[in-house]
Design a protein around this motif. Structure first.
Motif, PDB file in Angstrom:
ATOM      1  N   ASP A 104     -13.682  -8.656   4.823  1.00 45.40           N
ATOM      2  CA  ASP A 104     -12.152  -8.048   4.274  1.00 45.40           C
ATOM      3  C   ASP A 104     -12.352  -6.662   3.699  1.00 45.40           C
ATOM      4  OD1 ASP A 104     -11.325 -10.478   3.662  1.00 45.40           O
ATOM      5  OD2 ASP A 104     -12.391 -11.178   1.387  1.00 45.40           O
ATOM      6  N   ASP A 105     -13.089  -6.328   4.631  1.00 44.04           N
ATOM      7  CA  ASP A 105     -13.791  -4.816   4.238  1.00 44.04           C
ATOM      8  C   ASP A 105     -13.025  -3.829   5.741  1.00 44.04           C
ATOM      9  OD1 ASP A 105     -15.927  -5.824   2.696  1.00 44.04           O
ATOM     10  OD2 ASP A 105     -17.192  -5.078   4.088  1.00 44.04           O
ATOM     11  N   CYS A 106     -12.793  -2.673   5.209  1.00 46.90           N
ATOM     12  CA  CYS A 106     -12.303  -1.834   5.939  1.00 46.90           C
ATOM     13  C   CYS A 106     -13.123  -0.766   6.666  1.00 46.90           C
ATOM     14  CB  CYS A 106     -10.833  -1.257   5.021  1.00 46.90           C
ATOM     15  SG  CYS A 106      -9.462  -2.231   4.552  1.00 46.90           S
ATOM     16  N   TYR A 107     -12.890  -0.234   7.684  1.00 49.48           N
ATOM     17  CA  TYR A 107     -13.727   0.791   8.349  1.00 49.48           C
ATOM     18  C   TYR A 107     -13.091   2.348   8.110  1.00 49.48           C
ATOM     19  CZ  TYR A 107     -15.591  -3.616  10.452  1.00 49.48           C
ATOM     20  OH  TYR A 107     -16.543  -4.425  10.481  1.00 49.48           O
ATOM     21  N   TYR A 108     -13.985   3.479   7.383  1.00 48.59           N
ATOM     22  CA  TYR A 108     -13.087   4.236   7.430  1.00 48.59           C
ATOM     23  C   TYR A 108     -14.579   5.496   7.669  1.00 48.59           C
ATOM     24  CZ  TYR A 108     -10.955   2.633   3.441  1.00 48.59           C
ATOM     25  OH  TYR A 108     -10.064   1.407   2.722  1.00 48.59           O
ATOM     26  N   ARG A 109     -14.311   7.154   8.159  1.00 44.93           N
ATOM     27  CA  ARG A 109     -14.800   7.715   8.888  1.00 44.93           C
ATOM     28  C   ARG A 109     -14.682   9.357   7.438  1.00 44.93           C
ATOM     29  NH1 ARG A 109     -16.910   7.430  13.827  1.00 44.93           N
ATOM     30  NH2 ARG A 109     -15.960   5.473  14.802  1.00 44.93           N
ATOM     31  N   ASP A 110     -15.843   9.424   7.480  1.00 41.98           N
ATOM     32  CA  ASP A 110     -16.130  10.647   6.662  1.00 41.98           C
ATOM     33  C   ASP A 110     -15.391  12.025   7.449  1.00 41.98           C
ATOM     34  OD1 ASP A 110     -18.414  11.376   7.802  1.00 41.98           O
ATOM     35  OD2 ASP A 110     -20.084  11.175   6.256  1.00 41.98           O
ATOM     36  N   ARG A 111     -15.787  12.781   6.292  1.00 39.70           N
ATOM     37  CA  ARG A 111     -15.616  14.276   7.577  1.00 39.70           C
ATOM     38  C   ARG A 111     -16.401  14.892   8.283  1.00 39.70           C
ATOM     39  NH1 ARG A 111     -16.504  18.572   2.099  1.00 39.70           N
ATOM     40  NH2 ARG A 111     -18.621  17.748   1.669  1.00 39.70           N
ATOM     41  N   TYR A 112     -17.519  14.141   8.636  1.00 37.31           N
ATOM     42  CA  TYR A 112     -18.619  14.007   9.488  1.00 37.31           C
ATOM     43  C   TYR A 112     -18.413  13.454  10.673  1.00 37.31           C
ATOM     44  CZ  TYR A 112     -20.193  17.194   5.871  1.00 37.31           C
ATOM     45  OH  TYR A 112     -20.587  17.900   4.598  1.00 37.31           O
ATOM     46  N   GLY A 113     -17.453  12.919   9.901  1.00 39.21           N
ATOM     47  CA  GLY A 113     -16.564  11.986  11.711  1.00 39.21           C
ATOM     48  C   GLY A 113     -17.918  10.109  11.748  1.00 39.21           C
ATOM     49  N   ARG A 114     -19.099  10.198  10.846  1.00 42.12           N
ATOM     50  CA  ARG A 114     -19.613   9.084  10.555  1.00 42.12           C
ATOM     51  C   ARG A 114     -18.688   7.739   9.762  1.00 42.12           C
ATOM     52  NH1 ARG A 114     -23.908  12.383   7.162  1.00 42.12           N
ATOM     53  NH2 ARG A 114     -21.990  12.702   5.513  1.00 42.12           N
ATOM     54  N   ARG A 115     -19.264   6.629  10.688  1.00 39.78           N
ATOM     55  CA  ARG A 115     -18.202   5.671  10.051  1.00 39.78           C
ATOM     56  C   ARG A 115     -18.753   4.722   8.844  1.00 39.78           C
ATOM     57  NH1 ARG A 115     -17.343   0.580  14.541  1.00 39.78           N
ATOM     58  NH2 ARG A 115     -16.966  -0.878  13.186  1.00 39.78           N
ATOM     59  N   TYR A 116     -18.032   4.351   8.016  1.00 39.57           N
ATOM     60  CA  TYR A 116     -18.575   4.009   6.806  1.00 39.57           C
ATOM     61  C   TYR A 116     -17.566   2.172   6.740  1.00 39.57           C
ATOM     62  CZ  TYR A 116     -16.294   6.853   3.267  1.00 39.57           C
ATOM     63  OH  TYR A 116     -15.019   6.705   3.089  1.00 39.57           O
ATOM     64  N   THR A 117     -17.948   0.920   5.750  1.00 37.70           N
ATOM     65  CA  THR A 117     -16.972   0.375   5.338  1.00 37.70           C
ATOM     66  C   THR A 117     -17.207   0.409   3.968  1.00 37.70           C
ATOM     67  OG1 THR A 117     -19.401  -1.312   5.294  1.00 37.70           O
ATOM     68  CG2 THR A 117     -17.899  -1.301   6.911  1.00 37.70           C
ATOM     69  N   ALA A 118     -15.905  -0.432   3.563  1.00 40.70           N
ATOM     70  CA  ALA A 118     -15.498  -0.122   1.886  1.00 40.70           C
ATOM     71  C   ALA A 118     -14.439  -1.657   1.591  1.00 40.70           C
ATOM     72  CB  ALA A 118     -15.290   0.708   1.406  1.00 40.70           C
ATOM     73  N   ARG A 119     -14.614  -2.145   0.842  1.00 40.32           N
ATOM     74  CA  ARG A 119     -13.871  -3.127   0.025  1.00 40.32           C
ATOM     75  C   ARG A 119     -12.042  -2.452   0.406  1.00 40.32           C
ATOM     76  NH1 ARG A 119     -15.014  -7.705   0.382  1.00 40.32           N
ATOM     77  NH2 ARG A 119     -13.005  -8.073  -1.475  1.00 40.32           N
ATOM     78  N   CYS A 120     -11.127  -3.274   1.356  1.00 46.29           N
ATOM     79  CA  CYS A 120      -9.859  -2.578   1.538  1.00 46.29           C
ATOM     80  C   CYS A 120      -9.114  -2.553   0.107  1.00 46.29           C
ATOM     81  CB  CYS A 120      -9.122  -4.162   2.288  1.00 46.29           C
ATOM     82  SG  CYS A 120      -9.921  -3.763   3.798  1.00 46.29           S
ATOM     83  N   PRO A 121      -8.149  -2.128   0.145  1.00 44.99           N
ATOM     84  CA  PRO A 121      -7.555  -1.981  -0.897  1.00 44.99           C
ATOM     85  C   PRO A 121      -6.776  -2.981  -1.579  1.00 44.99           C
ATOM     86  CG  PRO A 121      -7.309   0.145  -0.042  1.00 44.99           C
ATOM     87  CD  PRO A 121      -8.084  -0.715   0.610  1.00 44.99           C
TER      88      PRO A 121
END
Length: 87
Positions: free
Chosen positions: A67-84
């Motif tokens: 149930d996690d979504c994948y995001y990228r920060d402004r430096y291009g690093r990938r991280y996961t967080a709970r999906c809205p």
């Protein structure tokens, strides 16, 4: 020392893979080791690697469908967080 360097290189290479690919790599390695020990032959190691790779890929695939979504920060690093809600 050479073994440590080789293991470090393989570890870094696998770190950039998706969970499915990581699961397949770990499963294949473990399956090969178990197959070699259980049978004492190269054929046993190959069969173990094939079975372990498939099983590891399946486990990794399940891990990707969380149930996690994948995001990228402004430096291009990938991280996961709970999906809205709603996703």
């Amino acid at each position: 020392m050479k073994k440590l360097v080789a293991i470090s290189i393989v570890g870094l290479a696998v770190a950039g893979c998706t969970p499915t690919q990581q699961g397949a790599a770990v499963g294949a390695g473990a399956g090969a080791a178990i197959g070699a020990v259980a049978t004492g032959t190269a054929e046993g190691a190959l069969v173990g690697a094939a079975i372990g790779g498939v099983a590891g890929a399946l486990v990794g695939r399940v891990a990707e469908n969380s149930d996690d979504c994948y995001y990228r920060d402004r430096y291009g690093r990938r991280y996961t967080a709970r999906c809205p809600d709603g996703y």
